[in-house]
Design an enzyme around this catalytic site. Sequence first.
Site, PDB file in Angstrom:
ATOM      1  N   GLU A 197       0.789  -1.229   0.000  1.00 37.48           N
ATOM      2  CA  GLU A 197       0.000   0.000   0.000  1.00 37.48           C
ATOM      3  C   GLU A 197       0.826   1.287   0.000  1.00 37.48           C
ATOM      4  O   GLU A 197       0.387   2.295  -0.544  1.00 37.48           O
ATOM      5  CB  GLU A 197      -0.920  -0.001   1.231  1.00 37.48           C
TER       6      GLU A 197
ATOM      7  N   SER B 298     -48.876 -32.315  38.466  1.00 40.88           N
ATOM      8  CA  SER B 298     -48.603 -32.656  39.875  1.00 40.88           C
ATOM      9  C   SER B 298     -47.340 -31.998  40.409  1.00 40.88           C
ATOM     10  O   SER B 298     -47.127 -31.987  41.626  1.00 40.88           O
ATOM     11  CB  SER B 298     -48.491 -34.176  40.030  1.00 40.88           C
TER      12      SER B 298
END
Length: 824
Positions: A90, A479
């Site tokens: 770059e 239950s």
Amino acid sequence: MSRTVSYFRILSWLFVVGCAGIALVLSSFYLYLQPALPPVEQLRDVQLQTPLKVYSRDSKLIAEFGEMRRTPLEVEDVPSNQIQAFMAAEDSRFREHHGVDLRGLIRATYELVSTGSIQSGGSTITMQVAKNFFLSRDRTFLRKFNEILLALQIERELSKPEIMELYLNKIYLGNRAYGIEAAAQVYYGQPAQDLNLAQMAMIAGLPKAPSAWNPLADPERALIRRNWILSRMQALGYIDQEAYEQAKARDISARYHGPEIEASAPYIAEMVRQDALRRFGEEAYTAGYEVYTTVHSERQKAAREALRDGLEAYDRRHGYRGPVDQWSPDALDDRSELKDRLNGMSTVNELIPAVITGVHEDEARALTAIHESIRIPMTAMSWARPYINENSMGPRPESPSDVVSRGDVVYLRIPVQPVVNEEGERKTLEAELVQIPEIQGAIVSLNPDNGRLEALSGGYSFSQSSYNRATQAARQPGSAFKPLIFLAALENGATPATTINDAPIVFDDADLETTWRPENAGGQFRGPTTLRRALYQSRNLVAIRLLRQTGIRQTLDYIGKLGVNTSQLPGDLSLALGSGLLTPLEMTRTYAMLANGGYEVTPYVIQTIKGPEGDTLFEAPESHQCEKCDPDEEELLEAALPSVRPGDDASQKPKRLMERVADKRSVYIMHSMMRDVIQRGTGRAARSLGRSDIAGKTGTTNDQRDTWFMGFNPDVATGVWVGFDQPRSLGRREFGSATALPVWKDYMEVALAGLPERYMDRPAGIVSRRIDPETGEPATTDNPDARFEIFRAENAPEPASANDSYQDDSADDSGDARPTQELF
């Protein structure tokens, strides 16, 4: 001669005027744009967008949320070759220029003039930092001029290492990876410091076209660019010829690596994500928050696997529903097409989609997206009797052709480790035929002492359904609700020896809109029955008569004081059979209250939230139990802050008081009664854990639509629900003891491992009496069947004789609820 001089003077003046004009234009641009330029100082305090990370209590990564995967690095921690690779790709003159490279700009200008379009921007690394942090990505002259001005400012105010660090952490590198550390993890599954030279060059080539030229999207172009960067590094003297040749010779080793999830808890992760979104808004996904949950990875794994295994076991008990699809046998020759189609199907809980390619006498052969040939022996599909309905199956298969056909699309469970023979040679991979269960379930585990969520799974597979049944599915507890009915009765004068008739009963109640004839499971009636026996045998008719004796309104008020949401509980006698609606989390919270001796429990899943700088933004309050909160404690409770903010004294942790909501003597008696459910009642299968300190209750609703097991010891309270999302019968033999209890037991075996047996401390005011277990009446020593029963002192019956009484010291808080041979 004079004419030549005259021309020279004119050209000189034109050059001067041109330069002045250019300078004037540039100055005008600068004066116009400079006031709008952002201050470079912002870069020193820039907040890099970092995803939300969720961890277990033991710091295992559970999930990562956010579009940007980023893990910032200090520039000192970046390998020099990685920095050089980016410079080669770059900006090779990065260390020499002052933000703008005139050579690059001249090259870009020449390309523009010669081609008529922008070919390259001539951007330096500093200019890219300016663009990435402050500017748009539009390719215009105005944006480029802004970029130049900002780059010059950045170079004046920041050092080269600071600029490089910003660049390496901000740059987009494809596949949601921002910064080199995220890219190293995404493409290679390892830290940036561990990459080899070829991999560093590959990453350095990504900024050019991160989405199109990365090694996953276009390996050929990525390889060309990688090798060009390596040649540039060699030409610039960053690497020698030998290193260049070795790196260039390496193959592309990149493949996609998602976030490295260390603990599978997707339902927990989703709960945290929603909480973080409420707290922080959309910033939750980008600000770098780290959330540490209360779940422990080992317990979470045990809960997930126990639920998965339990649901699969139920599913197998009811037979094989057939293939998920059927593809034409004519298409089986095109292996590439088959693999593409299989790739489009989801893997569910490690179950892999496959297509049957051959059926033989004692085996079938299958193909998956990644396996060319898999053997399915007959023994791995012998379970697959044809499903008829929830109560019926077809005959047991005798050969593979009774189960599968060529072209069937099925699911397989494939061993992780390859199968080898005695000589160590790899054999054809063997797999097991499986199917994705239709049945669903949930498991929740809490720490009773503070409400900390230890583990949670809200279904068979989160990828299949994100619906969290643990927190969202309000179902009938059956239950499993009875202990609350019995506890309310104990606090209203009943005792474990209270006898109620277990006999048929018919109600013609206008509120019930019909004649109601409740029955016991199995349809049997046992006559006068003590409450202790009625609970461990789960006698419905005793529970109904007990509720009527205590009072429906009084019972509902009491249950509401325990912290139970009563808005979806019925105001009639069906309440005794658990006909209301509660989620597994609400039920487990209630059982955790029983486990800790009667203190209210508020479940929580977030232990700590840390900000991007590591500061603590939230810490769960410390829970403290108080018998009867005095004014000072109440003031402390009101003053408890919901969070610890930056700058606060972190040592002053917020506190939360757990108030007593149930009489500890009644809860102590319930512990004893519910341990009998395990030792001699419907929860007997839990005795295989080899512990006498566990208590619990099964639950099954009418027609077996919902099945439960809720259980605890003082250290862990866990609830399991199993049923269909759209309620229907699980089958006539599928009770809570057959469906939910095995899941609970498998999880608790892990959760209780290494923990000593622990019992609730025996409170003052508990006395024992010798009673007849059949009648509940006081018994004398000459009764061979007599047993000791425990009572609250004010509810204890008079002993049969002065010599037959055994009474605990009611002023003594020592001891615990450990059972004895003589006590039920």
